[in-house]
Scaffold this motif. Sequence first.
Motif, PDB file in Angstrom:
ATOM      1  N   SER A   1       0.829  -1.213   0.000  1.00  0.00           N
ATOM      2  CA  SER A   1       0.000   0.000   0.000  1.00  0.00           C
ATOM      3  C   SER A   1       0.860   1.259   0.000  1.00  0.00           C
ATOM      4  CB  SER A   1      -0.936  -0.008   1.209  1.00  0.00           C
ATOM      5  OG  SER A   1      -0.195  -0.028   2.414  1.00  0.00           O
TER       6      SER A   1
ATOM      7  N   SER B   1      -4.693  -4.761   1.465  1.00  0.00           N
ATOM      8  CA  SER B   1      -5.000  -5.802   2.446  1.00  0.00           C
ATOM      9  C   SER B   1      -5.920  -6.855   1.854  1.00  0.00           C
ATOM     10  CB  SER B   1      -5.652  -5.185   3.684  1.00  0.00           C
ATOM     11  OG  SER B   1      -4.784  -4.258   4.300  1.00  0.00           O
TER      12      SER B   1
ATOM     13  N   ILE C   1      -5.596  11.432   3.162  1.00  0.00           N
ATOM     14  CA  ILE C   1      -5.836  10.372   4.145  1.00  0.00           C
ATOM     15  C   ILE C   1      -6.848   9.370   3.611  1.00  0.00           C
ATOM     16  CG2 ILE C   1      -6.708   9.863   6.446  1.00  0.00           C
ATOM     17  CD1 ILE C   1      -4.010  11.196   6.472  1.00  0.00           C
ATOM     18  N   GLU C   2      -7.854   9.906   2.900  1.00  0.00           N
ATOM     19  CA  GLU C   2      -8.884   9.023   2.339  1.00  0.00           C
ATOM     20  C   GLU C   2      -8.283   8.057   1.329  1.00  0.00           C
ATOM     21  OE1 GLU C   2     -13.112   9.289  -0.129  1.00  0.00           O
ATOM     22  OE2 GLU C   2     -12.149  11.122   0.631  1.00  0.00           O
TER      23      GLU C   2
ATOM     24  N   ILE D   1      -4.628   1.169   1.497  1.00  0.00           N
ATOM     25  CA  ILE D   1      -4.337   0.126   2.491  1.00  0.00           C
ATOM     26  C   ILE D   1      -5.415  -0.952   2.481  1.00  0.00           C
ATOM     27  CG2 ILE D   1      -4.153  -0.336   4.973  1.00  0.00           C
ATOM     28  CD1 ILE D   1      -2.859   2.400   5.287  1.00  0.00           C
ATOM     29  N   LEU D   2      -6.682  -0.531   2.351  1.00  0.00           N
ATOM     30  CA  LEU D   2      -7.784  -1.478   2.314  1.00  0.00           C
ATOM     31  C   LEU D   2      -7.688  -2.402   1.105  1.00  0.00           C
ATOM     32  CD1 LEU D   2     -10.492  -2.484   3.433  1.00  0.00           C
ATOM     33  CD2 LEU D   2     -11.620  -0.689   2.088  1.00  0.00           C
TER      34      LEU D   2
ATOM     35  N   LEU E   1      -5.113   7.166   1.151  1.00  0.00           N
ATOM     36  CA  LEU E   1      -4.192   6.274   1.854  1.00  0.00           C
ATOM     37  C   LEU E   1      -4.939   5.102   2.468  1.00  0.00           C
ATOM     38  CD1 LEU E   1      -1.437   5.525   3.051  1.00  0.00           C
ATOM     39  CD2 LEU E   1      -1.950   7.064   4.961  1.00  0.00           C
ATOM     40  N   LEU E   2      -6.059   5.416   3.136  1.00  0.00           N
ATOM     41  CA  LEU E   2      -6.852   4.350   3.749  1.00  0.00           C
ATOM     42  C   LEU E   2      -7.426   3.409   2.704  1.00  0.00           C
ATOM     43  CD1 LEU E   2      -8.739   6.381   6.525  1.00  0.00           C
ATOM     44  CD2 LEU E   2      -6.753   4.877   6.795  1.00  0.00           C
ATOM     45  N   LEU E   3      -7.861   3.970   1.570  1.00  0.00           N
ATOM     46  CA  LEU E   3      -8.401   3.134   0.493  1.00  0.00           C
ATOM     47  C   LEU E   3      -7.311   2.231  -0.080  1.00  0.00           C
ATOM     48  CD1 LEU E   3     -10.762   2.398  -1.352  1.00  0.00           C
ATOM     49  CD2 LEU E   3     -10.046   4.263  -2.888  1.00  0.00           C
TER      50      LEU E   3
END
Length: 441
Positions: free
Chosen positions: A17, A41, A30-31, A37-38, A33-35
Amino acid sequence: MTRKNLITLAWVSFATSMFFFFLFTTEKTIENLLLTILISSMYSFVLGGGNGLVNDFLNKKFPWSEATTKRAVISIVTILITNIILVYFCNYINFVVFQKSATTEEYFLGKYNFINWFTINIALLISAFLHAKGFMEELKKASKKEVVEQKLIAKSANAQFESLKNQLDPHFLFNSLNVLSSLIDENPIQAQKFTASMSKIYRYVLEQKDKELVTVEDEIEFAKIYCELLKTRFEDSVNFIFDIKREDLKKFVVPLSLQLLLENCIKHNLATSSKPLLIKIFTEGECLCIENNLQVREQIKESAGIGLANIVQRYALLTKRNVFIEKSDDYFKVKLPVLAEKPNFVNNVASDDDVVYERALKRVKEIKSFYSNLISYIVVIPLLVIINMISTPEHLWFYWPMLGWGIGVAAHGLSVFSIGRNWEERKIREILEKENNSYGK
């Protein structure tokens, strides 16, 4: 899946990620980055976890060591079907659900065929690596097991040699012949009974010398005959008590162990009419015990304890349970483990084992060579694919090394895991087993 594997997948997800976020994401929020990482994963845990579970399942159902060729074919078919399903699922969630860059109809009508195909190839390479890693781990276990078996064979041969020397105890034979010589003149009828008992004892020795275990019932019947000889020899100086539970008679002990222990009792203790030696043979818990009152004989030469050490060594080859020795001021007691069933222990001919071991070493080298080739292929080809896609995506030249090298790896695998070779090795094993069984008879 073990905890270690889950932690590894988590780190792979995080690293992937970060790589895609910092190199390929234009808006670093941040949005996003989280997407990222999701999505990473999801790919890591679904593809990596799914392939790991499939590999674990196949290891249980079709171990490499038992059916190498069959397992290889099943692995190829299984990982191909599994990865196609998992890749289509992950890409659908990614592009249709998360990024909303396509509808369900567009996705299944072929808009992402190339991405699906590319991802499937990467997933297949990762899956092949997992299967290769699993095979190498099992190969190491098999190699260690082979070494342990060779050591057991060597120890067993030595133990049997020592056992045979102890079974034909020259002191016992010499003393028995002296008793027989005196009985011939004094009591011819008793001499005949004594001779018959001696013949039974040595017949039992010859019958049991190649066996790992005998029933408690057989060993007790032999011990009673042996005690009759000792009783004839020592008369009222030695007394015997047998107290064996009926349910223990069909269990197993090391053959001729009682003879060695009875001879030790006589050898190391004084026995006179005024101070008789009392020897008890009985079962206690899961042990067959032999106990005598302690009347230590003064010996010029200290005993080497070969007989008792021999019994301990033979038990160590057959079970993890120990032979226990108890000694006090009043008595000496030895506890022999009683086994409910015979362990699966087979003695092979030493020369045959040496040949099999040499062939096993050669086989290990061939398999290691193949998997080194396969792992190199798994590592290098994805790098070539990435270089090709980044540098010249309009010219897909990575096909040629992937196909050429892939054919070479496949040919190498066929030569190592050929059906003909497995059939030949299987027939050799069958012949050796038949020969070993015929020797046992």
